[in-house]
Design an enzyme around this catalytic site. Structure first.
Site, PDB file in Angstrom:
ATOM      1  N   ALA A 295       1.256 -62.329 -13.794  1.00  0.00           N
ATOM      2  CA  ALA A 295       0.421 -62.266 -12.595  1.00  0.00           C
ATOM      3  C   ALA A 295       1.202 -62.755 -11.390  1.00  0.00           C
ATOM      4  O   ALA A 295       2.264 -63.357 -11.525  1.00  0.00           O
ATOM      5  CB  ALA A 295      -0.821 -63.128 -12.790  1.00  0.00           C
ATOM      6  N   ASN A 296       0.674 -62.482 -10.221  1.00  0.00           N
ATOM      7  CA  ASN A 296       1.183 -63.080  -8.985  1.00  0.00           C
ATOM      8  C   ASN A 296       0.301 -64.271  -8.641  1.00  0.00           C
ATOM      9  O   ASN A 296      -0.886 -64.281  -8.977  1.00  0.00           O
ATOM     10  CB  ASN A 296       1.072 -62.068  -7.840  1.00  0.00           C
ATOM     11  CG  ASN A 296       2.250 -61.113  -7.795  1.00  0.00           C
ATOM     12  OD1 ASN A 296       3.017 -60.999  -8.744  1.00  0.00           O
ATOM     13  ND2 ASN A 296       2.387 -60.445  -6.684  1.00  0.00           N
ATOM     14  N   ARG A 297       0.850 -65.218  -7.905  1.00  0.00           N
ATOM     15  CA  ARG A 297       0.030 -66.311  -7.391  1.00  0.00           C
ATOM     16  C   ARG A 297      -0.791 -65.793  -6.222  1.00  0.00           C
ATOM     17  O   ARG A 297      -0.244 -65.257  -5.264  1.00  0.00           O
ATOM     18  CB  ARG A 297       0.921 -67.416  -6.847  1.00  0.00           C
ATOM     19  CG  ARG A 297       1.559 -68.267  -7.887  1.00  0.00           C
ATOM     20  CD  ARG A 297       2.231 -69.458  -7.215  1.00  0.00           C
ATOM     21  NE  ARG A 297       3.293 -69.979  -8.048  1.00  0.00           N
ATOM     22  CZ  ARG A 297       3.074 -70.770  -9.101  1.00  0.00           C
ATOM     23  NH1 ARG A 297       1.844 -71.139  -9.417  1.00  0.00           N
ATOM     24  NH2 ARG A 297       4.083 -71.186  -9.832  1.00  0.00           N
TER      25      ARG A 297
END
Ligand code: CTP
Ligand code: CA
Length: 226
Positions: free
Chosen positions: A33-35
């Site tokens: 995931a991305n932050r």
């Protein structure tokens, strides 16, 4: 307050906002995931809604709850976000605030990977660029397409390059180096990059940045139709 300023100025227009991270599955229990908290995208959707737009909010699994008012479409992966965005068109305004994962796992497993089976080799494949796809539409393109550029280095140069590469109208650039504390925080400091130049906006709450952007959008569209 000036009556014209107070009146909903996006009435009759459809705004599409993407927000939050995407999750790309590795197997049924794991993902990359991305932050992203989704806070800035949520505030933008709320601000556009307050100005009278009909808002469609396409969100990945964000921690910030979606705003009341907009139609909320929840997605998990970049591919799902892409499909949801296309299905929500036509739109007059499109703001791409999502932190889309650039890669997904090409060989995601359909059952849980077990440690005993040895070290897994993850093969990554690039996700579609949703912003570039919509900005490049030859028919039915939204009148105003706004992208974000979260950068840790050379913010302005990278943002200008992104504006050109993606074919969007505006880029909202922000410095997300850890030292700024912006990532995951309540405030944002952005530079609005357009074909006319770059404007540094003072650091403010994500709500205030969203309000300013929504008003700029209303102004730009009013100029278009004047
Ligand atoms: N974006 C998108 N779809 C993707 C990747 C990014 O719609 N697959 C959008 C983001 O929502 C944002 C803009 O493109 O509005 C810029 O995202 P960013 O990650 O900064 O740019 P990239 O082109 O992915 O380049 P890089 O991550 O290498 O800096
Ligand atoms: Ca990216």
């Amino acid at each position: 307050i000036d009556a014209q300023f107070a009146a909903p100025r996006l009435r009759g227009l459809h705004a599409l906002v993407t927000s939050g991270p995407t999750h790309e599955p590795i197997d049924p229990v794991r993902y990359i995931a991305n932050r992203s908290s989704g806070a800035q995208g949520t505030a933008i959707a709320a601000a556009l809604h307050r100005l009278g737009a009909r808002v469609t909010f396409v969100t990945g699994p964000a921690t910030t709850p979606p705003p009341p008012g907009p139609a909320v479409i929840r997605v998990e992966t970049a591919a799902e976000m892409h499909a949801a965005v296309k299905a929500a068109l036509p739109a007059d305004i499109a703001v791409f605030a999502a932190a889309v994962a650039d890669w997904r796992i090409a060989n995601a497993a359909s059952s849980k990977m077990k440690k005993g089976a040895g070290r897994p080799e993850l093969s990554l494949t690039q996700n579609p660029d949703i912003l570039a796809d919509i900005a490049g539409m030859t028919e039915g393109r939204p009148s105003l397409v706004v992208g974000f550029a979260a950068e840790t280095d050379d913010v302005l140069a990278n943002a200008r390059a992104k504006l050109a590469r993606k074919g969007c109208d505006w880029i909202v650039a922000n410095d997300v180096s850890p030292a700024t504390g912006i990532m995951g925080g309540a405030e944002n400091a952005v530079t609005l990059v357009t074909s006319d130049g770059a404007e540094d906006w003072p650091r403010a709450s994500k709500e205030a940045v969203a309000d300013r952007l929504a008003h700029r959008i209303a102004e730009a569209l009013a100029r278009d139709t004047a």
